[in-house]
Scaffold this motif. Structure first.
Motif, PDB file in Angstrom:
ATOM      1  N   ARG A  56       0.836  -1.209   0.000  1.00  0.00           N
ATOM      2  CA  ARG A  56       0.000   0.000   0.000  1.00  0.00           C
ATOM      3  C   ARG A  56       0.866   1.252   0.000  1.00  0.00           C
ATOM      4  O   ARG A  56       0.561   2.230  -0.671  1.00  0.00           O
ATOM      5  N   CYS A  57       1.948   1.223   0.764  1.00  0.00           N
ATOM      6  CA  CYS A  57       2.831   2.392   0.836  1.00  0.00           C
ATOM      7  C   CYS A  57       3.578   2.604  -0.478  1.00  0.00           C
ATOM      8  O   CYS A  57       3.854   3.745  -0.850  1.00  0.00           O
ATOM      9  N   ALA A  58       3.898   1.520  -1.182  1.00  0.00           N
ATOM     10  CA  ALA A  58       4.560   1.657  -2.478  1.00  0.00           C
ATOM     11  C   ALA A  58       3.600   2.274  -3.496  1.00  0.00           C
ATOM     12  O   ALA A  58       4.021   3.063  -4.338  1.00  0.00           O
ATOM     13  N   GLU A  59       2.318   1.918  -3.387  1.00  0.00           N
ATOM     14  CA  GLU A  59       1.318   2.475  -4.307  1.00  0.00           C
ATOM     15  C   GLU A  59       1.015   3.932  -4.004  1.00  0.00           C
ATOM     16  O   GLU A  59       0.744   4.708  -4.920  1.00  0.00           O
ATOM     17  N   ASN A  60       1.011   4.308  -2.725  1.00  0.00           N
ATOM     18  CA  ASN A  60       0.636   5.659  -2.339  1.00  0.00           C
ATOM     19  C   ASN A  60       1.486   6.132  -1.163  1.00  0.00           C
ATOM     20  O   ASN A  60       1.026   6.170  -0.022  1.00  0.00           O
ATOM     21  N   CYS A  64       0.860   7.105   3.214  1.00  0.00           N
ATOM     22  CA  CYS A  64       1.618   6.517   4.320  1.00  0.00           C
ATOM     23  C   CYS A  64       2.283   7.600   5.161  1.00  0.00           C
ATOM     24  O   CYS A  64       2.309   7.505   6.393  1.00  0.00           O
ATOM     25  N   GLU A  65       2.823   8.611   4.517  1.00  0.00           N
ATOM     26  CA  GLU A  65       3.434   9.718   5.253  1.00  0.00           C
ATOM     27  C   GLU A  65       2.387  10.467   6.075  1.00  0.00           C
ATOM     28  O   GLU A  65       2.652  10.875   7.208  1.00  0.00           O
ATOM     29  N   ALA A  69       2.438  10.830  10.101  1.00  0.00           N
ATOM     30  CA  ALA A  69       2.394  12.135  10.761  1.00  0.00           C
ATOM     31  C   ALA A  69       1.254  12.190  11.777  1.00  0.00           C
ATOM     32  O   ALA A  69       1.421  12.715  12.892  1.00  0.00           O
ATOM     33  N   LYS A  70       0.082  11.643  11.416  1.00  0.00           N
ATOM     34  CA  LYS A  70      -1.046  11.616  12.351  1.00  0.00           C
ATOM     35  C   LYS A  70      -0.722  10.771  13.577  1.00  0.00           C
ATOM     36  O   LYS A  70      -1.058  11.129  14.703  1.00  0.00           O
ATOM     37  N   ARG A  71      -0.066   9.631  13.349  1.00  0.00           N
ATOM     38  CA  ARG A  71       0.297   8.748  14.457  1.00  0.00           C
ATOM     39  C   ARG A  71       1.263   9.455  15.407  1.00  0.00           C
ATOM     40  O   ARG A  71       1.128   9.387  16.628  1.00  0.00           O
ATOM     41  N   GLU A  72       2.254  10.162  14.843  1.00  0.00           N
ATOM     42  CA  GLU A  72       3.220  10.873  15.678  1.00  0.00           C
ATOM     43  C   GLU A  72       2.567  12.020  16.440  1.00  0.00           C
ATOM     44  O   GLU A  72       2.878  12.252  17.614  1.00  0.00           O
ATOM     45  N   ALA A  73       1.630  12.722  15.791  1.00  0.00           N
ATOM     46  CA  ALA A  73       0.912  13.810  16.468  1.00  0.00           C
ATOM     47  C   ALA A  73       0.063  13.253  17.607  1.00  0.00           C
ATOM     48  O   ALA A  73      -0.002  13.833  18.700  1.00  0.00           O
ATOM     49  N   ARG A  74      -0.578  12.132  17.361  1.00  0.00           N
ATOM     50  CA  ARG A  74      -1.403  11.495  18.391  1.00  0.00           C
ATOM     51  C   ARG A  74      -0.536  11.059  19.571  1.00  0.00           C
ATOM     52  O   ARG A  74      -0.907  11.246  20.734  1.00  0.00           O
ATOM     53  N   LYS A  75       0.628  10.491  19.286  1.00  0.00           N
ATOM     54  CA  LYS A  75       1.528  10.055  20.351  1.00  0.00           C
ATOM     55  C   LYS A  75       1.975  11.251  21.183  1.00  0.00           C
ATOM     56  O   LYS A  75       2.001  11.183  22.419  1.00  0.00           O
ATOM     57  N   ALA A  76       2.295  12.361  20.523  1.00  0.00           N
ATOM     58  CA  ALA A  76       2.724  13.557  21.249  1.00  0.00           C
ATOM     59  C   ALA A  76       1.589  14.086  22.135  1.00  0.00           C
ATOM     60  O   ALA A  76       1.814  14.479  23.289  1.00  0.00           O
TER      61      ALA A  76
END
Length: 128
Positions: A56-60, A64-65, A69-76
């Motif tokens: 999926r990340c290779a296709e788009n 994935c980025e 970014a959302k995951r890192e913002a949520r963790k913060a």
């Protein structure tokens, strides 16, 4: 007077034992530890999931980025206010459990009932 000494000694022993046990308890598993344990127990499924994600990340790659970014913002945000994250997670899990219970009523032989039996599907309802 003996009774007072006995009660104080018992209380002191109980407190020191509790403190010693608390120091020996392992920390609750983090999501990363849980995932690593699951992958160790289910290596084929884990590799299949990783392969699908990589495809999926290779296709788009932009998507994935964005997800990263959302995951890192949520963790913060969760690091800043863990109680708020815990409350939000609990609310999501309760809503998910309510949906599973409804689907289980509609289809008693379906996957929803099996998930509920295994304890999957959110926080269990509070007992009165």
């Amino acid at each position: 007077m003996k009774s007072g000494y006995l009660t104080a000694a018992t209380l002191l022993l109980a407190l020191s034992t509790g403190a010693a046990l608390a120091q020996q308890l392992p920390a609750p598993p983090s999501a990363d530890n849980h995932r690593a344990q699951w992958c160790a127990e289910n290596p084929k499924e884990c590799e299949a999931i990783k392969a699908r994600r990589d495809a999926r990340c290779a296709e788009n790659p932009a998507k994935c980025e964005e997800i990263k970014a959302k995951r890192e913002a949520r963790k913060a945000a969760c690091d800043a206010d863990p109680e708020q994250c815990k409350a939000e997670r609990s609310a999501r899990l309760q809503a998910q459990r309510a949906k599973l219970e409804q689907r289980c009523k509609e289809q008693p032989d379906g996957k929803a009932c099996k998930r509920l039996e295994r304890g999957i599907g959110g926080d269990k309802p509070a007992t009165p």
